[in-house]
Design a protein around this motif. Structure first.
Motif, PDB file in Angstrom:
ATOM      1  N   THR A  82      -3.233  -1.196  11.406  1.00  0.00           N
ATOM      2  CA  THR A  82      -4.247  -1.443  11.757  1.00  0.00           C
ATOM      3  C   THR A  82      -5.596  -0.901  11.604  1.00  0.00           C
ATOM      4  OG1 THR A  82      -2.787  -1.450  13.928  1.00  0.00           O
ATOM      5  CG2 THR A  82      -4.730  -0.952  14.057  1.00  0.00           C
ATOM      6  N   ARG A  85      -7.909  -2.484   8.774  1.00  0.00           N
ATOM      7  CA  ARG A  85      -8.733  -3.665   9.119  1.00  0.00           C
ATOM      8  C   ARG A  85      -9.412  -2.478   9.209  1.00  0.00           C
ATOM      9  NH1 ARG A  85      -3.613  -5.255  11.327  1.00  0.00           N
ATOM     10  NH2 ARG A  85      -5.034  -4.385  13.842  1.00  0.00           N
ATOM     11  N   GLY A  86      -9.978  -1.848  10.292  1.00  0.00           N
ATOM     12  CA  GLY A  86     -10.848  -1.108  11.014  1.00  0.00           C
ATOM     13  C   GLY A  86     -11.631  -0.565  10.047  1.00  0.00           C
ATOM     14  N   VAL A  99     -16.806  -8.532  23.533  1.00  0.00           N
ATOM     15  CA  VAL A  99     -16.372  -8.697  25.003  1.00  0.00           C
ATOM     16  C   VAL A  99     -17.711  -8.363  26.073  1.00  0.00           C
ATOM     17  CG1 VAL A  99     -15.652  -5.991  26.071  1.00  0.00           C
ATOM     18  CG2 VAL A  99     -15.419  -6.214  23.507  1.00  0.00           C
ATOM     19  N   GLU A 106     -23.967  -2.415  21.575  1.00  0.00           N
ATOM     20  CA  GLU A 106     -22.156  -2.153  22.305  1.00  0.00           C
ATOM     21  C   GLU A 106     -21.129  -2.564  21.712  1.00  0.00           C
ATOM     22  OE1 GLU A 106     -22.474  -1.927  26.296  1.00  0.00           O
ATOM     23  OE2 GLU A 106     -23.683  -0.218  26.464  1.00  0.00           O
ATOM     24  N   VAL A 110     -18.051  -1.612  19.059  1.00  0.00           N
ATOM     25  CA  VAL A 110     -16.803  -1.451  19.826  1.00  0.00           C
ATOM     26  C   VAL A 110     -16.317  -0.643  18.955  1.00  0.00           C
ATOM     27  CG1 VAL A 110     -16.347  -3.421  19.939  1.00  0.00           C
ATOM     28  CG2 VAL A 110     -15.277  -1.742  21.723  1.00  0.00           C
ATOM     29  N   VAL A 111     -15.711  -0.948  18.217  1.00  0.00           N
ATOM     30  CA  VAL A 111     -14.664  -0.295  16.594  1.00  0.00           C
ATOM     31  C   VAL A 111     -14.542   1.196  17.208  1.00  0.00           C
ATOM     32  CG1 VAL A 111     -12.548  -0.420  15.137  1.00  0.00           C
ATOM     33  CG2 VAL A 111     -14.191  -3.196  16.000  1.00  0.00           C
ATOM     34  N   GLU A 113     -16.550   3.327  18.346  1.00  0.00           N
ATOM     35  CA  GLU A 113     -16.595   4.252  19.940  1.00  0.00           C
ATOM     36  C   GLU A 113     -14.661   3.824  19.729  1.00  0.00           C
ATOM     37  OE1 GLU A 113     -19.076   2.286  22.531  1.00  0.00           O
ATOM     38  OE2 GLU A 113     -17.392   3.906  23.892  1.00  0.00           O
ATOM     39  N   MET A 114     -13.261   3.274  19.946  1.00  0.00           N
ATOM     40  CA  MET A 114     -13.087   2.926  19.896  1.00  0.00           C
ATOM     41  C   MET A 114     -11.782   4.021  18.902  1.00  0.00           C
ATOM     42  SD  MET A 114     -11.068  -0.925  21.319  1.00  0.00           S
ATOM     43  CE  MET A 114     -11.281  -0.875  19.475  1.00  0.00           C
ATOM     44  N   ASN A 115     -12.117   4.144  17.492  1.00  0.00           N
ATOM     45  CA  ASN A 115     -11.725   5.309  16.797  1.00  0.00           C
ATOM     46  C   ASN A 115     -12.108   6.799  16.537  1.00  0.00           C
ATOM     47  OD1 ASN A 115      -9.766   2.897  16.032  1.00  0.00           O
ATOM     48  ND2 ASN A 115     -10.827   2.286  14.670  1.00  0.00           N
ATOM     49  N   LEU A 118     -17.685   7.303  15.683  1.00  0.00           N
ATOM     50  CA  LEU A 118     -19.404   6.926  16.751  1.00  0.00           C
ATOM     51  C   LEU A 118     -20.298   8.064  15.898  1.00  0.00           C
ATOM     52  CD1 LEU A 118     -21.282   4.823  17.373  1.00  0.00           C
ATOM     53  CD2 LEU A 118     -20.603   5.519  19.789  1.00  0.00           C
ATOM     54  N   ARG A 158     -21.314  -7.375  14.272  1.00  0.00           N
ATOM     55  CA  ARG A 158     -20.116  -6.623  14.081  1.00  0.00           C
ATOM     56  C   ARG A 158     -19.187  -6.733  13.388  1.00  0.00           C
ATOM     57  NH1 ARG A 158     -16.154  -7.940  14.254  1.00  0.00           N
ATOM     58  NH2 ARG A 158     -16.488  -9.653  16.057  1.00  0.00           N
TER      59      ARG A 158
ATOM     60  N   VAL C   3     -15.823   2.762  26.609  1.00  0.00           N
ATOM     61  CA  VAL C   3     -15.658   0.644  26.761  1.00  0.00           C
ATOM     62  C   VAL C   3     -14.258   0.688  28.370  1.00  0.00           C
ATOM     63  CG1 VAL C   3     -14.490  -0.930  26.054  1.00  0.00           C
ATOM     64  CG2 VAL C   3     -15.305   0.575  24.356  1.00  0.00           C
ATOM     65  N   LEU C 274      -8.962 -10.705  24.696  1.00  0.00           N
ATOM     66  CA  LEU C 274      -9.777  -9.313  24.797  1.00  0.00           C
ATOM     67  C   LEU C 274      -8.943  -8.423  23.674  1.00  0.00           C
ATOM     68  CD1 LEU C 274     -12.154  -8.636  24.614  1.00  0.00           C
ATOM     69  CD2 LEU C 274     -12.057  -7.411  26.531  1.00  0.00           C
ATOM     70  N   ALA C 280      -7.627  -6.281  16.641  1.00  0.00           N
ATOM     71  CA  ALA C 280      -6.719  -7.199  14.873  1.00  0.00           C
ATOM     72  C   ALA C 280      -9.150  -6.312  14.509  1.00  0.00           C
ATOM     73  CB  ALA C 280      -8.160  -8.508  15.131  1.00  0.00           C
ATOM     74  N   PHE C 281      -9.982  -5.816  15.567  1.00  0.00           N
ATOM     75  CA  PHE C 281     -11.194  -4.906  14.787  1.00  0.00           C
ATOM     76  C   PHE C 281     -10.156  -3.421  14.605  1.00  0.00           C
ATOM     77  CE2 PHE C 281     -13.092  -8.691  16.069  1.00  0.00           C
ATOM     78  CZ  PHE C 281     -13.741  -8.552  17.052  1.00  0.00           C
ATOM     79  N   GLY C 282      -9.636  -3.220  14.801  1.00  0.00           N
ATOM     80  CA  GLY C 282      -9.012  -1.582  14.322  1.00  0.00           C
ATOM     81  C   GLY C 282      -8.896  -0.668  15.312  1.00  0.00           C
ATOM     82  N   THR C 287      -5.543   3.797  21.771  1.00  0.00           N
ATOM     83  CA  THR C 287      -6.561   3.545  23.081  1.00  0.00           C
ATOM     84  C   THR C 287      -6.719   2.630  23.672  1.00  0.00           C
ATOM     85  OG1 THR C 287      -7.760   3.943  20.661  1.00  0.00           O
ATOM     86  CG2 THR C 287      -9.285   3.160  22.452  1.00  0.00           C
TER      87      THR C 287
END
Lengths: 227, 378, 366
Positions: A82, A85-86, A99, A106, A110-111, A113-115, A118, A158, C3, C274, C280-282, C287
């Motif tokens: 994971t 990939r990111g 999304v 945004e 997004v990725v 942000e999730m990790n 950012l 993206r 998000v 989604l 897939a994007f990581g 999260t």
């Protein structure tokens, strides 16, 4: 000559269900250079999705070696894949890319942000990408307010956000008319070349394969033109 | 209803989750009804389940049995009112009694046995009514506390009577305490034992049986007018006017109404959202000729199915809880009298809630099937 | 996390089911709690107003304020016990009260007492009474002459006190002689001996309360001495009401959690595609789950605020005789329990989210 973006060595993927054995990929070997765009064509069930998944660290092969940008993916845990990939791989999927309730900008962010990665640099990069893709004016729109071609461009943006070594495209032009398809393909090809990114494009759209450096056919899990 | 059943089978999880939510809410409603109803009954069951259709209170007592007491001349006066077939004094009070080796609260309802037996309990389930002083029918809920048939309890105090339990009745408690129906003389004995300085023993109420064909409301009015200082109530009025009961009942009604509201909302929104999501396939069906009535019918069928499954789940949960709590401090029992109207009402409300989705279906224009809406995003 | 919040803000519609259900459930919980608190406060006010460290009953009275009887000798014995600072007699009479100018008879509890407290002034003169504020709402005013009981004993109001009711009947606080008179004229069948009281209020001078209580019972040999909480719990009906309502409230909270769980499970189902793409994007499962929980908490808190506002509004239109009282502690406990229920409910989607295979984001099969 730097290392290839992707190197597949004798990759096999076998699915077993009860008595049946399905060989999705059979001794697939492939090498994609760092600024090369490869088109992968084949009928349904030919294994192209499986190959894409394995190359994208979404799936582990039953046998064989997968090396992305010098990193051997064999034996990585799910978490490690994971994270890989990111950081190193970009995806443009066929069905779902964006999304729906996030703006174009945004969506690019997004990725990160999730990790939790950012920061100011990321935002600058996103804005630059949006400009380069011709989306500067539209960056505040949600996908519902963007045209099909614009959405695809956001998806490409993206995919490039994490500065990947390898980008995988799954039917990138299947829902676009010829003119738009051409535009998107030019964009893809341009980005692959300029950024030194390896690209694999799964497509059955014969109009578009001429944009690729190479076209590889896959039938019944076997690649026609070895690396 | 092919479409409806296929869709449900294809999306079992989705519909299952909704049915589960409905089931939980049904359980909640039935649970609340049982528990709150049980609480009210433990306050007023004794009066609710005695056989006099009319009870006469002291006017000043504010319809409160504890605060009511009447003079003998008032009892006589009530007897003499036209339309009264029989009138007997009823004595009520709470005492400390010795039962099952412990000191507990005990309520006595005394009614004269040597008469028409007015004021006797009506919900006898085991044993018999008292036939002599010193015998009693006790509230079934307190069987284990020393009020089982054959047990003897004693009213504490000098000369406090010993009472043998000869019968059991359901829902006979008063003020949440074990209650016994006894002969009036036993009540008098208990009063004197508990209040040695008392100068008199006064009955609390007069129980009245109307003559054949006499209207209860007419009779209560007549008694009020004819006899000084009294207020006559029908049995139902007496029960609902017990202090606090009507307020509590009103509150319960509000609470239950809210619970009903949740079910309606949940079902309404779920089916509305589902319908909106299915806009494309529904439009397609309308374009190829499916009549509106068919689609609406399918929707209604789905709502009914979900409600039925949810109701079954809810009732099942109540029965489960009931079996786990029988004999405990809190009893959860189902009464067909309340369950049937409740689930029927819920189903109706769910259908009303489904109207929003129905409206959406009716608004579909078949022509839109030919419009290309482009690629679908998640 | 951001998000997740953006989704809430930009697509509030998809949370409307679970949000609406939670609002009504909050309303339900606040009403149930308010009813329980109202019933409790209105029934126990008189005992709570006494500032008693201990209450003494005769041991044959099963802790009933009405059936107990304490003779003057017994009272003296109690007063002489070590640790006892002050002793005051207490007597109750539950009767109807006529307010001048009003038609309906109000419910009253005449209380003869000796000791003033932080809530109660010292006993008034004979024939006078401090009335509970509830009677003011029924139309009484200072100076009014109340007629108590069928014998219509007159009591003049010299002031009002708050929260002093017994079993929902308005407190009428009088000096002991007046109480005996009221009892004698109205309830000759419930009279106590001369000079006796029904129970005693005891104030302890800082010694260990439990020890002093035991000492009192030992010294007298015929009493049952309870702490003030114990005396409150012994008021008829209180513990049953508490048990019943607490059970109903508990079940409602559990149901709320389950309803949230079910609807977030539904939401998760709808977003499988989604989530696969994000993975897939990581994006990590962690999260995504955190996002769901954040949404659950925000929805719960928002529903609480809306439900709370609705409750306050509805309380204005609810008829006066319904004993509803919204206590701040009840509001807080409701908020906490609903939020916890929502979090637990959201967590139920955890397994499903973890199981999402990011490979499923790719196209339409092999």
């Amino acid at each position: 000559m730097s290392e290839p973006a992707l190197q597949l060595d004798e990759v096999r993927k076998i699915y077993r269900s009860g008595e049946d054995v399905v060989v999705a990929l059979d001794h697939a070997s492939l090498s994609v250079a760092r600024d090369e765009l490869v088109a992968l064509v084949g009928p349904s069930g030919s294994g192209k999705t499986t190959l894409l998944s394995i190359a994208g660290a979404l799936l582990e092969p039953t046998e064989g070696r997968v090396v992305v940008s010098g990193t051997d993916l064999t034996g990585l845990s799910s978490k490690q894949r994971t994270s890989f990939r990111g950081q190193e791989i970009g995806f443009v999927f066929q069905a779902v890319n964006l999304v729906p309730f996030l703006t174009a900008r945004e969506n690019l962010l997004v990725v990160a942000e999730m990790n939790g990665t950012l920061d100011g640099d990321t935002k600058v990069r996103a804005d630059r990408l949006l400009d380069e893709l011709g989306l500067g004016e539209r960056s505040g729109n949600q996908p519902g307010a963007l045209s099909g071609g614009e959405r695809q461009r956001v998806a490409i943006g993206r995919a490039l956000m994490n500065e990947p070594r390898l980008v995988l495209f799954d039917e990138p032009t299947s829902s676009l008319d010829t003119q738009l398809g051409e535009q998107v393909m030019e964009l893809i090809r341009g980005n692959v070349k300029e950024r030194g990114v390896g690209g694999i494009m799964v497509t059955h759209d014969a109009r578009m394969t001429h944009h690729a450096d190479r076209t590889i056919e896959i039938v019944d899990g076997r690649l026609d033109v070895p690396a | 209803m092919l479409l409806a059943s296929r869709e449900i089978l294809r999306a079992k999880v989705r519909f299952g989750l909704l049915a589960g939510a409905v089931g939980l809410l049904v359980f909640l409603i039935l649970f609340q009804q049982a528990l709150l109803g049980g609480l009210v009954t433990s306050f007023i069951g004794a009066v609710d389940n005695q056989d006099a259709p009319v009870l006469v209170f002291n006017e000043q007592a504010r319809r409160n049995v504890e605060g009511s007491f009447l003079r003998d001349d008032q009892v006589e006066a009530v007897r003499g009112v036209a339309g009264v077939a029989a009138a007997e004094p009823i004595g009520e009070a709470t005492y400390t009694v010795e039962a099952g080796g412990e000191l507990v609260d005990g309520v006595l309802f005394g009614y004269p046995l040597d008469g028409p037996g007015l004021g006797a309990p009506t919900s006898l389930t085991e044993g018999r009514l008292p036939t002599a002083p010193g015998e009693a029918v006790a509230s079934a809920a307190d069987e284990a506390e020393g009020f089982a048939i054959g047990d003897v309890v004693r009213v504490v105090g000098d000369g406090g009577p010993e009472i043998e339990i000869v019968g059991r009745g359901e829902d006979l408690r008063w003020s949440v305490a074990p209650t016994m129906f006894v002969d009036f003389s036993t009540f008098e004995q208990a009063q004197l034992a508990a209040n040695p300085e008392a100068t008199a023993v006064l009955p609390s109420l007069v129980a009245v049986r109307p003559a054949d064909g006499v209207d209860l409301d007419v009779l209560t009015d007549r008694i009020d007018e004819s006899v000084d200082g009294v207020e006559a109530l029908t049995n139902d009025e007496a029960v609902s006017s017990s202090p606090g009961v009507s307020a509590v009942n009103q509150s319960f009604r509000i609470i239950l109404a809210l619970a009903f509201g949740v079910v309606t909302l949940v079902v309404a929104f779920f089916f509305l959202i589902l319908t909106v999501q299915k806009a494309k396939p529904l439009t397609l069906l309308r374009a190829v000729g499916a009549p509106v009535g068919y689609l609406v019918g399918n929707l209604v069928a789905q709502i009914v199915v979900v409600m039925l499954v949810g109701i079954v789940i809810g009732i099942g949960l109540v029965l489960l809880t009931g079996s786990l709590t029988t004999g405990g401090a809190i009893e959860v029992q189902l009464e067909p009298g309340t369950v049937v109207p409740t689930v029927a009402g819920l189903t109706v409300l769910a259908l009303v809630g489904g109207l929003a989705a129905v409206r959406r279906v009716l608004r579909i224009e078949p022509i839109r099937a030919t419009v290309d809406t482009g690629s679908e995003l998640a | 996390m951001r998000v997740a919040i953006r989704e809430l803000v930009r697509r509030p519609g998809r949370f409307s089911v679970v949000g609406g259900a939670l609002v009504v459930l909050v309303l339900l919980l606040l009403f149930l709690g308010g009813l329980l608190d109202g019933l409790y406060l209105n029934s126990t006010g008189a005992v709570r107003a006494l500032d008693a460290d201990a209450v003494v009953f005769s041991d044959d009275a099963r802790r009933s304020f009405l059936r107990s009887e304490i003779s003057p000798d017994l009272a003296e014995t109690v007063a002489s016990v070590e640790g006892v600072e002050r002793v005051g007699g207490l007597g109750f009479a539950l009767l109807g009260v006529r307010i001048p100018g009003e038609e309906d008879v109000a419910d009253g509890a005449v209380v003869g007492y000796e000791l003033g407290s932080s809530e109660l002034p010292e006993p008034p003169a004979p024939g006078e009474t401090y009335a509970d504020r509830q009677l003011a709402e029924d139309g009484a005013a200072v100076g009014d002459e109340l007629l108590v009981g069928p014998a219509q004993v007159s009591l003049t109001i010299v002031g009002f006190v708050d929260d002093t009711n017994y079993l929902q009947q308005a407190g009428l606080w009088v000096e002991p002689g007046t109480w005996r008179r009221v009892l004698a004229e109205n309830r000759p069948d419930a009279l106590v001996a001369d000079g006796a009281f029904q129970s005693l209020v005891v104030r302890i001078d800082g010694a260990d309360a439990a020890e002093v209580r035991d000492r009192i019972d030992e010294a007298t040999g015929g009493t049952d001495t309870l702490s003030d909480d114990g005396a409150i719990g012994a008021i008829p009906g209180i513990s049953e009401q508490n048990a019943t309502f607490t059970a109903v409230i508990g079940v409602t909270v559990v149901v709320a959690g389950l309803v949230v769980a079910l609807f977030f499970a539904l939401l998760t189902l709808e977003r499988l595609g989604l989530y696969a793409v994000l993975k897939a994007f990581g994006g990590s499962s962690r999260t995504l789950v955190l996002g769901v929980i954040v949404q659950a908490v925000v929805v719960a808190v928002t529903a609480f605020v809306m439900g709370g506002a609705l409750t306050v509004g509805l309380l204005q239109v609810v008829p006066g005789e319904i004993p509803l009282q919204l206590e701040p502690s009840r509001a807080v406990s409701t908020l906490v329990s609903v939020t916890i229920a929502a979090v637990v409910g959201g967590l139920v989607s955890l397994r499903r989210i973890v199981r999402i295979d990011p490979a499923s984001a790719i196209g339409t099969g092999v």
